[in-house]
Design an enzyme around this catalytic site. Structure first.
Site, PDB file in Angstrom:
ATOM      1  N   ASP A  29      48.876  47.564  35.991  1.00  0.00           N
ATOM      2  CA  ASP A  29      48.890  46.130  36.284  1.00  0.00           C
ATOM      3  C   ASP A  29      50.302  45.566  36.380  1.00  0.00           C
ATOM      4  O   ASP A  29      50.495  44.435  36.810  1.00  0.00           O
ATOM      5  CB  ASP A  29      48.102  45.378  35.202  1.00  0.00           C
ATOM      6  N   SER A  44      45.720  38.003  38.067  1.00  0.00           N
ATOM      7  CA  SER A  44      44.854  39.085  38.539  1.00  0.00           C
ATOM      8  C   SER A  44      43.405  38.614  38.510  1.00  0.00           C
ATOM      9  O   SER A  44      42.958  38.036  37.518  1.00  0.00           O
ATOM     10  CB  SER A  44      45.008  40.323  37.656  1.00  0.00           C
ATOM     11  N   GLN A  82      43.603  45.889  43.740  1.00  0.00           N
ATOM     12  CA  GLN A  82      43.533  44.641  42.989  1.00  0.00           C
ATOM     13  C   GLN A  82      43.589  43.464  43.950  1.00  0.00           C
ATOM     14  O   GLN A  82      44.366  43.473  44.904  1.00  0.00           O
ATOM     15  CB  GLN A  82      44.696  44.520  41.996  1.00  0.00           C
TER      16      GLN A  82
END
Length: 286
Positions: free
Chosen positions: A203, A227, A277
């Site tokens: 991430d 996110s 993502q």
């Protein structure tokens, strides 16, 4: 093992609080909310604690609410199915009784099969690059005091950007990004831990790929970034205490959302994991 790496391993080492229920502490990295990779890594660890003899091959999760890093996180694991080859788990992460993440993980018995992969893209050797902390030191005198620790603090995951930009003076760049990643210090021979650590690290510097063509970074005051979801596919075994190239691109951004993709390669060119993502990259008006 370095103390900072031990702290991260302890962060992922959840405490059982009931049947298929676990609790993990939260870490303050200087961000307004809990780092999404922490919740992902802990969720995968919780699910892995309910599976024997099988490793995670895919993870799909949605971020529902921002996490509070001053509170622990409770993880509920639901055993969806245990088949002859695959096991599926659903995980719900909660703080103060509210869901902050929900996800599904699939686990598989090790087996042989057809194999191919994309070749590793070209990238300079990690030894020729500066770490994010070294780059942050060059900017520390130009940012408010509250942001200095975010730029320069030590991290258990060392990140070396291939083409670092100046987050204070961003310029429009193509939607591609590369970073070398590795954990600081040697790690135990536990494939579950290595998968959870890659999940944690995946991430970092991901959603920024979709802002690069627009000359925006997370430090732009008028940008709201977060996110929204995250997916990982584990293809082959790897070690997080050895260098991995994280090669990322962003095929599209629209509607206040940026779509990002990534591939992790070992130093000798083996593709070990892939990620996707979608992120909120909303530009506030006025």
């Amino acid at each position: 093992m370095l103390e900072i790496t031990r702290k991260l391993i302890d962060l992922l080492d959840l405490s059982p609080i009931g049947d298929d229920h676990f609790q993990g502490d939260s870490e303050d990295l200087g961000f307004p909310h809990v780092f999404g990779g922490q919740v992902l890594g802990q969720a995968l660890m919780a699910a892995s604690r309910t599976v024997e003899g099988r490793l995670c091959h895919s993870l799909h999760a949605y971020f529902l609410r921002p996490g509070n890093h001053s509170m622990p996180i409770d993880y509920e694991v639901q055993r969806v199915r245990d088949g002859g080859t695959f096991s599926v788990r659903r995980v719900i992460a909660r703080q103060d009784g509210k869901e902050i993440l929900t996800g599904s993980m699939s686990f598989q018995v090790a087996e042989e099969g057809l194999s191919h992969q994309f070749p590793m893209p070209e990238a300079p050797e990690p030894e020729t690059l500066k770490s994010e902390q070294e780059l942050g030191q060059l900017l520390v005198d130009q940012v408010p005091e509250k942001l200095r620790d975010v730029l320069t603090r030590d991290r258990p995951i060392e990140i070396r950007p291939v083409n670092p930009g100046n987050p204070l003076k961003p310029e429009k760049q193509p939607p591609y990004c590369q970073n070398w990643f590795r954990a600081l210090g040697p790690l135990p021979d536990d494939p579950v831990l290595h998968r959870c650590l890659l999940t944690y690290a995946s991430d970092f510097s991901f959603l920024g790929t979709s802002m690069a063509p627009h000359g925006r970074t997370f430090m732009n005051r008028n940008m709201q970034v977060a996110s929204l979801d995250h997916a990982i596919w584990f293809h082959r075994d790897f070690r997080m205490d050895e260098w991995l190239l994280y090669d990322k691109d962003s095929p599209s951004a629209s509607g206040g959302r940026g779509f990002n993709r990534g591939n992790f390669f070992t130093r000798d060119g083996v593709l070990v994991a892939s990620t996707t993502q979608e992120a909120l990259i909303r530009e506030r008006q006025g």
